[in-house]
Design a protein around this motif. Structure first.
Motif, PDB file in Angstrom:
ATOM      1  N   ALA A  89       0.838  -1.200   0.000  1.00 10.99           N
ATOM      2  CA  ALA A  89       0.000   0.000   0.000  1.00 10.99           C
ATOM      3  C   ALA A  89       0.870   1.245   0.000  1.00 10.99           C
ATOM      4  O   ALA A  89       1.933   1.285   0.617  1.00 10.99           O
ATOM      5  N   CYS A  90       0.412   2.261  -0.707  1.00  7.94           N
ATOM      6  CA  CYS A  90       1.112   3.543  -0.727  1.00  7.94           C
ATOM      7  C   CYS A  90       0.797   4.320   0.537  1.00  7.94           C
ATOM      8  O   CYS A  90      -0.351   4.440   0.933  1.00  7.94           O
ATOM      9  N   ARG A  91       1.834   4.858   1.144  1.00 10.41           N
ATOM     10  CA  ARG A  91       1.647   5.680   2.332  1.00 10.41           C
ATOM     11  C   ARG A  91       2.066   7.127   2.074  1.00 10.41           C
ATOM     12  O   ARG A  91       2.293   7.898   3.004  1.00 10.41           O
ATOM     13  N   CYS A  92       2.230   7.466   0.808  1.00  9.89           N
ATOM     14  CA  CYS A  92       2.635   8.827   0.461  1.00  9.89           C
ATOM     15  C   CYS A  92       1.497   9.798   0.756  1.00  9.89           C
ATOM     16  O   CYS A  92       0.332   9.423   0.721  1.00  9.89           O
ATOM     17  N   GLU A  93       1.869  11.041   0.970  1.00 13.56           N
ATOM     18  CA  GLU A  93       0.861  12.081   1.013  1.00 13.56           C
ATOM     19  C   GLU A  93       0.320  12.233  -0.411  1.00 13.56           C
ATOM     20  O   GLU A  93       1.100  12.238  -1.366  1.00 13.56           O
ATOM     21  N   GLY A  95      -1.711   9.944  -1.946  1.00 12.63           N
ATOM     22  CA  GLY A  95      -1.318   8.585  -2.319  1.00 12.63           C
ATOM     23  C   GLY A  95      -1.625   8.231  -3.760  1.00 12.63           C
ATOM     24  O   GLY A  95      -2.563   8.733  -4.352  1.00 12.63           O
ATOM     25  N   HIS A  96      -0.795   7.383  -4.298  1.00 12.54           N
ATOM     26  CA  HIS A  96      -1.014   6.946  -5.673  1.00 12.54           C
ATOM     27  C   HIS A  96      -1.259   5.454  -5.759  1.00 12.54           C
ATOM     28  O   HIS A  96      -0.899   4.820  -6.743  1.00 12.54           O
ATOM     29  N   GLY A  97      -1.823   4.865  -4.710  1.00 15.97           N
ATOM     30  CA  GLY A  97      -2.308   3.494  -4.821  1.00 15.97           C
ATOM     31  C   GLY A  97      -1.412   2.445  -4.230  1.00 15.97           C
ATOM     32  O   GLY A  97      -1.741   1.849  -3.214  1.00 15.97           O
ATOM     33  N   GLN A  98      -0.261   2.215  -4.859  1.00 14.00           N
ATOM     34  CA  GLN A  98       0.602   1.141  -4.386  1.00 14.00           C
ATOM     35  C   GLN A  98       2.025   1.360  -4.864  1.00 14.00           C
ATOM     36  O   GLN A  98       2.285   2.150  -5.764  1.00 14.00           O
ATOM     37  N   HIS A  99       2.944   0.643  -4.203  1.00 13.79           N
ATOM     38  CA  HIS A  99       4.341   0.659  -4.614  1.00 13.79           C
ATOM     39  C   HIS A  99       4.777  -0.764  -4.912  1.00 13.79           C
ATOM     40  O   HIS A  99       4.668  -1.631  -4.056  1.00 13.79           O
ATOM     41  N   THR A 100       5.276  -0.982  -6.107  1.00 13.35           N
ATOM     42  CA  THR A 100       5.812  -2.296  -6.456  1.00 13.35           C
ATOM     43  C   THR A 100       7.176  -2.445  -5.793  1.00 13.35           C
ATOM     44  O   THR A 100       8.038  -1.578  -5.942  1.00 13.35           O
TER      45      THR A 100
END
Ligand SMILES: [Zn+2]
Length: 145
Positions: A89-93, A95-100
């Motif tokens: 899961a993306c935890r960025c401010e 968010g853009h969904g997910q991180h591979t």
């Protein structure tokens, strides 16, 4: 060997059932990924795409998703791309969904090579998940917050 050969189909169905037995629960990854949705696995890569995923939930709404994909390489008939990825899961401010965090991609021409690639790809997902099925572990490994 031809794409529609009986032996080819049997090997493919065996590999598909391996995946399904390891990831039996219905996927909860819907809406997190653009593109084809999880569905029935059908052989004949020249005609069909296969996409399937399974999500492992972690605490605090965190999740880890393993996904597999088989699709045509449209620019060369009879070839297909076979790949798998692991994402958190993306935890960025904003968010853009997910991180591979890890992925593998193969390109094969012909059914025998495609089955070998699928075997290798499934083995990769097993190895990844043997490392850990916890999103926080993969998050740390990938250096994500
Ligand atoms: Zn992000």
């Amino acid at each position: 060997m031809e794409w529609d050969g009986g032996d080819v189909r049997t090997r493919f169905l065996t590999l598909a059932s391996q995946w399904h037995s390891r990831h039996p629960a219905p996927s909860s990854g819907g809406g997190r990924i653009d593109g084809p949705q999880p569905g029935q696995w059908m052989w004949h890569p020249p005609a069909h795409s296969i996409y399937d995923s399974h999500t492992y939930e972690g605490p605090d709404d965190d999740w880890l998703e393993v996904a597999i994909r088989i699709e045509n390489a449209d620019y060369s008939p009879g070839h297909c791309r076979i790949g798998a990825s692991l994402a958190v899961a993306c935890r960025c401010e904003g968010g853009h969904g997910q991180h591979t965090v890890v992925e593998t991609l193969w390109r094969s021409g012909g059914p025998t090579a495609a089955l070998e690639a699928l075997t290798t790809v499934l083995r990769s997902t097993d190895q990844w998940l043997a490392g850990s099925r916890r999103p926080d572990w993969w998050r740390r490994t990938a250096g994500l917050a």
